[in-house]
Design an enzyme around this catalytic site. Structure first.
Site, short mmCIF file in Angstrom:
data_model
loop_
_atom_site.label_atom_id
_atom_site.label_comp_id
_atom_site.label_asym_id
_atom_site.label_seq_id
_atom_site.Cartn_x
_atom_site.Cartn_y
_atom_site.Cartn_z
N LYS A 287 4.27 4.65 -32.90
CA LYS A 287 4.25 3.58 -32.07
C LYS A 287 3.21 2.72 -32.16
CE LYS A 287 5.01 2.55 -27.00
NZ LYS A 287 5.43 3.33 -25.66
N GLU A 364 13.41 10.43 -12.37
CA GLU A 364 13.22 9.91 -11.27
C GLU A 364 13.78 10.78 -10.31
OE1 GLU A 364 12.27 6.38 -13.89
OE2 GLU A 364 14.24 7.85 -13.36
N ARG A 392 17.42 5.11 -8.90
CA ARG A 392 18.18 6.33 -9.30
C ARG A 392 18.09 7.68 -8.59
NH1 ARG A 392 16.39 5.57 -15.68
NH2 ARG A 392 18.46 5.88 -16.13
#
Length: 639
Positions: A287, A364, A392
């Site tokens: 990344k 979540e 969610r």
């Protein structure tokens, strides 16, 4: 486009141009793309580190696949900048993440190369499985590729989908696990740890390739024999080398390979295409690749602000400070985040109270039920989740928290409209869905001091509670107008411009950062000769309690005053609809004096050049015009 600076990128208008490049020019293109991303995203703002990491992977995908016939689903969609650059959207990159401009995520209406939109995590494999099944049912031969990256594999939906990827169904489905050990914060959890340890020995991979070549040369005696030989090979491999999670699910596994080695990725993609069935290709990328600051601190460069923007602490930072102070006083306090420790302001809490800090990954639903478990056994969990992601967890909120009346405290970050990330990240639904949950208390502070008093009160409750706040800093004008030098000791209502309510033409009820807009509207109405007052609500639920608190004001209003509810959330089931309903029931308000100004049950997708507030019709000019029209109509009726 600076042709001299980007000589190759300037010639790539679609993937067919990319496929015509030789290896040397393709590698040069990768360098140009990285420079382009650093230059442009630093100016426009956006997700930088994750896109720098997938340059070679994206180029390999479009060189090997026949896009747009073959379909690529990006998870999370913010990895798609390179994909957009080479699929015809290069020249509009300066509009990235601006209202009405290029979306920061994949978007079906934007390009035929975006088969599925995504702004939330862990949806790709489910969507890809559906697309691949549809392709099979229609008799098509296109490939479907899901790119699962930035920690999306820590989300439960990925594993639910993998559980349904039955082998031998003839699906041309390739699942790429792009492992970079990061989502926004560093990945956590058993699966994230185990996947980073998967190592296929080079000798095994060579054996796998040789076995496939050998089998392909054996005269075909029927599918049963081929199937038997394949199973025997798999059993022998497992005996010699062991299996992994994906192979235990019955999926053909390739990897891990260096995802920043384009040639290697291209070769393995071709290998995966030969299977004509569900395949997992495991790649490892860096990344922030190619940009030293982003490689060193990828979480800090996950999303960068636009050039020239002023850094500010904001409500998230103030929340983090408050929770650290409170955790010293109350040993029961625990903090929970779903891979958003930095975004929700919890990094200091993590450092100071590591035993009471829980990052559950991009999960979540689990975060909320986990919080319920903590609360059921005497702890005081504070669940910090962005408004858009809390959607969610709706079932967990009702079934696991509210139904059992557990004192879970929700710190709802990024509440309200989102100017840069757009519709996928608007926090405009939480007021409506939280309002219908029994016993849920909702606090809506407009200043840091009001947020502190809200959290103080919410912590003392024995019911679920939510404190919602925007991705912004407090507005000094709101402090001056509603508080002066007096700090709020407890959440309530604050009045401004209502010294003589009996001679007021309109009263605007607001909460949160819309208080600042209401002040602008009041100034504009004053120029038009309309007398306006403002009621700032520091909490909105229980609505009946709030109605009782404003009863005295309604008793003193004249019968012609227009009562306006101004909010940056959806109208249905929201603040205005709920509070006005209670006020009407109590005879304090009649429907002909009522005006609700909200986002009008819309996703709020502006055209270019408009702000999200203008698109929603809740900017100063739009609100002032609506109130002026209603007040004028009322005056004409009286005449």
């Amino acid at each position: 486009m600076n042709i001299e600076k980007y000589p190759i990128l300037s010639t790539v208008d679609d993937p067919s141009d990319l496929r015509r490049l030789n290896d040397k020019d393709t590698d040069t293109l990768a360098d140009e793309i990285r420079n382009f991303l650093v230059d442009n995203v630093s100016r426009t703002g956006g997700h930088l580190a994750s896109n720098l990491g997938v340059v070679e992977l994206t180029l390999a995908l479009h060189r090997v696949l026949e896009t747009p016939k073959d379909k690529i689903i990006w998870d999370v969609g913010h990895q798609c900048y390179v994909h957009k650059l080479i699929t015809g959207r290069r020249d509009c990159f300066d509009t990235l993440r601006k209202p009405g401009g290029l979306s920061g995520f994949t978007k079906r209406s934007e390009s035929e190369y975006d088969p599925f939109g995504a702004g939330h995590s862990s949806t790709s494999v489910s969507a890809a499985l559906g697309i691949a099944e549809a392709e099979r049912l229609r008799g098509g031969d296109a490939y479907t590729v899901a790119v699962v990256g930035d920690g999306a594999f820590t989300g439960g939906m990925i594993h639910e989908a993998l559980n349904n990827c039955d082998e031998n169904r003839g699906l041309r489905l390739i699942i790429i696990i792009n492992e970079n050990e990061m989502s926004i914060s560093k990945n956590t959890g058993r699966f994230a740890n185990s996947i980073s340890k998967i190592r296929t020995r080079p000798s095994y991979f060579r054996t796998k390739a040789a076995t496939r070549g050998f089998l392909s040369k054996i005269p075909l005696f029927g599918k049963p024999l081929v199937s038997g030989i394949t199973k025997t090979k798999k059993s022998l491999k497992n005996l010699l080398y062991g299996s992994n999670y994906f192979e235990d699910l019955g999926l053909y596994y390739i990897g891990p390979i260096d995802g920043n080695d384009r040639v290697m990725v291209e070769n393995m993609l071709r290998e995966a295409k030969k299977c004509n069935d569900s395949v997992v290709l495991h790649v490892k990328t860096v990344k922030g690749k190619g940009y030293a600051p982003a490689e060193k601190t990828p979480d800090a460069f996950h999303a960068v602000p636009p050039a020239g923007s002023v850094g500010r602490n904001g409500f998230s930072s103030e929340f983090g400070k408050y929770l650290c102070k409170s955790a010293v006083e109350d040993k029961r306090i625990c903090a929970i985040t779903a891979a958003m420790g930095r975004g929700t302001g919890l990094l200091d809490f993590q450092n100071k109270f590591p035993e009471r800090f829980f990052d559950v990954g991009i999960a979540e639903e689990h975060a909320v039920t986990f919080a319920a478990g903590l609360a059921s056994n005497g702890m005081r969990p504070v669940c910090a989740i962005y408004s858009t992601f809390l959607q969610r967890s709706y079932d967990s909120l009702i079934h696991d928290v509210s139904l059992q009346n557990l004192p879970v405290l929700f710190a709802i970050d990024r509440a309200g409209l989102n100017s840069s990330d757009g519709a996928t990240h608007h926090g405009i639904f939480d007021v409506a869905f939280l309002s219908e949950i029994p016993d849920m208390a909702i606090y809506t502070p407009a200043t840091y001091a009001a947020m502190t008093s809200a959290f103080d009160e919410a912590r003392r409750l024995e019911v679920p509670a939510a404190v919602r706040y925007p991705n912004a800093a407090e507005d000094p004008r709101v402090i001056d107008a509603f508080y002066g030098n007096v700090l709020p000791l407890k959440p309530g209502v604050r009045l401004f411009g209502l010294e003589d309510p009996g001679h007021t033409d309109a009263v605007i009820f607001v909460h949160g950062r819309m208080a600042a807009t209401a002040l602008d509207v009041k100034d504009e109405l004053r120029k038009r000769g309309i007398r306006c007052g403002i009621v700032l609500c520091e909490y909105i639920k229980p609505y009946r309690k709030l109605a009782e608190e404003v009863k005295a004001l309604f008793d003193s209003l004249n019968g012609d005053s227009l009562v306006v509810f101004l909010e940056e959330e959806i109208r249905s089931g929201g603040f205005g609809m709920n509070l006005s309903d209670v006020l009407v029931q109590r005879g304090l308000l009649s429907s002909d004096r009522l005006e609700i100004i909200a986002t009008d049950d819309d996703f709020v997708i502006p055209t270019y050049g408009k702000t999200v507030f203008e698109a929603a019709g809740i900017d100063k000019d739009s609100v002032a015009a609506k109130i002026t029209s209603r007040v004028s109509m009322s005056s004409e009726v009286k005449l």
